[in-house]
Design an enzyme around this catalytic site. Structure first.
Site, PDB file in Angstrom:
ATOM      1  N   ARG A 120       0.834  -1.204   0.000  1.00 22.62           N
ATOM      2  CA  ARG A 120       0.000   0.000   0.000  1.00 22.62           C
ATOM      3  C   ARG A 120       0.866   1.251   0.000  1.00 22.62           C
ATOM      4  O   ARG A 120       0.536   2.250  -0.662  1.00 22.62           O
ATOM      5  CB  ARG A 120      -0.952   0.002   1.197  1.00 22.62           C
ATOM      6  CG  ARG A 120      -1.975   1.127   1.127  1.00 22.62           C
ATOM      7  CD  ARG A 120      -3.061   0.976   2.165  1.00 22.62           C
ATOM      8  NE  ARG A 120      -2.561   1.090   3.533  1.00 22.62           N
ATOM      9  CZ  ARG A 120      -3.327   1.006   4.612  1.00 22.62           C
ATOM     10  NH1 ARG A 120      -4.629   0.792   4.489  1.00 22.62           N
ATOM     11  NH2 ARG A 120      -2.810   1.131   5.814  1.00 22.62           N
TER      12      ARG A 120
ATOM     13  N   LYS B  64      -2.427   6.882   1.512  1.00 24.41           N
ATOM     14  CA  LYS B  64      -2.317   7.194   2.956  1.00 24.41           C
ATOM     15  C   LYS B  64      -1.342   8.348   3.127  1.00 24.41           C
ATOM     16  O   LYS B  64      -0.149   8.160   3.402  1.00 24.41           O
ATOM     17  CB  LYS B  64      -1.888   5.957   3.744  1.00 24.41           C
ATOM     18  CG  LYS B  64      -2.175   6.068   5.242  1.00 24.41           C
ATOM     19  CD  LYS B  64      -2.077   4.716   5.917  1.00 24.41           C
ATOM     20  CE  LYS B  64      -2.330   4.802   7.425  1.00 24.41           C
ATOM     21  NZ  LYS B  64      -3.722   5.171   7.744  1.00 24.41           N
TER      22      LYS B  64
ATOM     23  N   GLU C 134     -16.710   7.313   4.064  1.00 23.33           N
ATOM     24  CA  GLU C 134     -15.892   6.789   5.159  1.00 23.33           C
ATOM     25  C   GLU C 134     -16.414   7.224   6.518  1.00 23.33           C
ATOM     26  O   GLU C 134     -17.131   8.206   6.642  1.00 23.33           O
ATOM     27  CB  GLU C 134     -14.430   7.244   5.017  1.00 23.33           C
ATOM     28  CG  GLU C 134     -13.655   6.449   3.989  1.00 23.33           C
ATOM     29  CD  GLU C 134     -12.167   6.371   4.311  1.00 23.33           C
ATOM     30  OE1 GLU C 134     -11.654   5.262   4.463  1.00 23.33           O
ATOM     31  OE2 GLU C 134     -11.521   7.428   4.391  1.00 23.33           O
TER      32      GLU C 134
END
Length: 340
Positions: A80, A183, A219
């Site tokens: 990721r 992220k 989210e």
């Protein structure tokens, strides 16, 4: 092991003995360095400070009943991070370098890994930043990759218990074609105001709808949403939310429990049909949702009608935790075991 009151460790920063660092310059990564310094000496014109060229990950290590330490889904976090590197033009950290640095920092700080009975864990924070001194808007040519660790307890004070959420329409965490799927710190900076508003209104966290149409579930604060109904595990399909490794893991467990898994757009009105719901991520695993209020519409979607976590979320939570702590066999190859 350090003399720490493990049962009262919160989810915050606690100083540990060492961190590990690696520098990228002249087109390649250097040697891994061990440091006991808590600060980074970077130039005031570093790209991470001005243009947000920064990425991070979050994973955990657990001390099992057998005394061994298990790091959960190390490779998935490395992959990721590589995806984030592609998105904001940073050099990729190889899975092997990531593994070496994570295992090294855990071994160096083994005295800070909470004991099995405590329910706490060792949080691992990899951080990659651009450190070149420049004022033009373009990628850096030098980077620093650092990993530190800190013992943590439950993310929410109540542990595995239901929490109320509120839909915040005035703010978006990210755009459909923005950096939401990476992220990066900017996504979290964008959530601070909405999170503050939610807390001021008496809620545990904010709940976002899609930024384009304000019709679909996006989210739950900094976590993915999951809904349970008709033996089906449902989670949003969106280009603006972070692909949660915890969510992926729970989806696999749900399939193996005989459930159907759907990743699709979820209209807000569908919240009324879920038997259970939760926010999932590394910090809390699953935080069951009691209700979600839409104050603008005057609507309250009460999901946990008895105020308690539902049976499916409880089973998924317990199963994932059992794998993380080594109580159940890891048939998926998710854990890296250290005999330290």
């Amino acid at each position: 092991m350090k003399a720490i009151d493990w049962s009262n460790v919160g989810f915050g920063y606690m100083k540990t003995d060492y961190n590990v660092r690696c520098r990228y310059s002249n087109g390649k990564w250097g040697e891994i360095e061990v440091s006991s310094e808590e600060t980074l000496n970077i130039h005031m014109a570093a790209t991470c400070l001005h243009y947000g060229q920064e990425a991070f990950e979050g994973l955990k290590a657990f001390r099992g009943k057998d005394g061994k330490v298990r790091i959960f889904r190390l490779e998935a976090n490395a992959e990721r991070l590589q995806n984030t590197c592609e998105g904001i033009l940073m050099p990729k950290v190889s899975v092997e370098l990531f593994r070496q640095m994570v295992t090294k920092v855990v071994e160096l700080n083994k005295d800070y890994i909470p004991p099995y009975e405590s329910g706490a864990s060792l949080y691992i924070r990899p951080l990659l930043i651009g450190i070149s001194a420049q004022v033009g808007v373009h990628p850096a040519n030098e980077y620093m990759f650092v990993i530190f660790v800190t013992p943590v307890g439950p993310y929410f004070k109540g542990g595995f218990s239901t929490n109320p959420y509120v839909i915040i329409r005035e703010y978006d965490r990210s755009a459909p074609l923005g950096t939401g799927r990476y992220k990066v710190g900017g996504n979290y900076a964008a959530s601070l105001k909405a999170n503050q508003l939610a807390h001021e209104k008496g809620y545990s966290c904010e709940f976002y709808l899609d930024a384009k149409e304000k019709k679909y579930i996006d989210e739950c604060g900094a976590a993915n949403f999951i809904g349970i109904k008709d033996n089906t595990y449902v989670t949003p399909l969106s280009t603006s939310i972070l692909p949660s490794i915890t969510n992926r893991s729970l989806q696999q467990l749900a399939k193996d429990m005989g459930m159907k898994v759907e990743q699709r757009a979820i209209p807000e009105e569908e919240l009324a049909t879920f038997e259970e719901a939760g926010a999932c991520g590394t910090a809390a695993v699953i935080s069951p949702i009691e209700r979600i209020d839409d104050l603008e519409r005057g609507t309250s979607y009460v999901i946990a009608k008895d105020g308690k976590p539902g049976p499916v979320c409880t089973k998924l939570y317990n199963k994932l935790r059992a794998i993380q702590y080594g109580d159940d066999p890891d048939t998926y190859g998710w854990v890296t075991v250290l005999d330290i």
